[in-house]
Design an enzyme around this catalytic site. Structure first.
Site, PDB file in Angstrom:
ATOM      1  N   SER A 196       0.743  -1.171   0.119  1.00  0.00           N
ATOM      2  CA  SER A 196       0.324  -0.061   0.102  1.00  0.00           C
ATOM      3  C   SER A 196       1.047   1.341   0.066  1.00  0.00           C
ATOM      4  CB  SER A 196      -0.854  -0.104   1.373  1.00  0.00           C
ATOM      5  OG  SER A 196      -1.999   0.907   0.998  1.00  0.00           O
ATOM      6  N   HIS A 239      -7.664  -5.404  -1.160  1.00  0.00           N
ATOM      7  CA  HIS A 239      -6.150  -4.771  -0.754  1.00  0.00           C
ATOM      8  C   HIS A 239      -5.347  -5.427   0.229  1.00  0.00           C
ATOM      9  CE1 HIS A 239      -3.707  -0.874  -0.514  1.00  0.00           C
ATOM     10  NE2 HIS A 239      -3.978  -0.909   0.803  1.00  0.00           N
TER      11      HIS A 239
END
Length: 223
Positions: free
Chosen positions: A77, A192
């Site tokens: 991320s 994610h």
């Protein structure tokens, strides 16, 4: 604003169990040192954070805990963005793994599920003015792709709404066009944070790829 706590994460456990020494720095922007430390990253992506990571690596080398030329870097991320940025602006890392990162802040502004709000809150600007677009592009690893010579493994969740695949595919295409050592792996039906909560077989594949990449490009028996 995440931070590493006293307990190691899965990457640290995997890499340490294989024989690598692992450091988990909390650069400016992390929540562990108060609001002033968090605010130090406001509008300064690629500057304050990279400076702090390099400071940690310098300390590790100075104290004999790391060897120049035998360093790896990985992140997910925001950490994926920072990994891309570090290898684009430095040649000190022998291998890198960037997962669900952000290579183009301009496209992420529109494609990320919280892009406009997050870009504003983090002081990154917006692409609706020349000044804002310039600030976003300035903080984009894609802009510096020609400087990436570190072997880079890019891992991506196909259904990631926070850091969409279309963003990182731009960097992958750029590096392929430059004939750099890069591999891109897209995990279907994964979100994610699939590395910790996704389908087990895909998590296992991901963990193996991380270890194999470092074993190949940063072998433990190298001198």
């Amino acid at each position: 604003t995440g931070q590493w706590g006293p307990l190691p994460n899965i990457e640290a456990l995997l890499l340490a169990s294989t024989g690598y020494r692992v450091a988990l720095p909390n650069p400016r922007g992390s929540t562990d040192r108060g609001s002033a430390w968090v605010d130090g990253l406001h509008g300064a992506w690629g500057r304050a954070d990279a400076e702090d990571v390099h400071a940690v690596v310098d300390h590790l080398q100075a104290t004999g805990r790391a060897d120049a030329g035998r360093l790896g870097v990985c992140g997910l991320s925001y950490g994926g963005f920072l990994t891309q940025w570090l290898v684009a602006t430095s040649d000190r890392f022998a291998a890198a793994v960037a997962e669900n990162g952000v290579s183009n802040q301009l496209s992420a502004w529109a494609n990320c599920d919280i892009g406009p709000a997050y870009a504003a809150e983090s002081g990154m600007g917006d692409p609706l003015t020349d000044k804002g677009a310039a600030r976003l592009w300035e903080a984009s690893p894609l802009r510096l792709a020609a400087g990436i010579r570190t072997p880079l493994l890019m891992l991506q969740a196909e259904d990631d709404l926070r850091c969409p695949a279309s963003d990182n595919e731009q960097l992958f295409l750029a590096l392929r066009s430059l004939r750099r050592t890069v591999r891109y792996v897209l995990y279907p039906e994964s979100s994610h944070l699939y590395q910790g909560g996704g389908r087990f077989d895909r998590r296992l594949d991901r963990h193996r790829r991380v270890l194999d990449w470092f074993r190949t490009h940063l072998p433990l028996d190298s001198k």
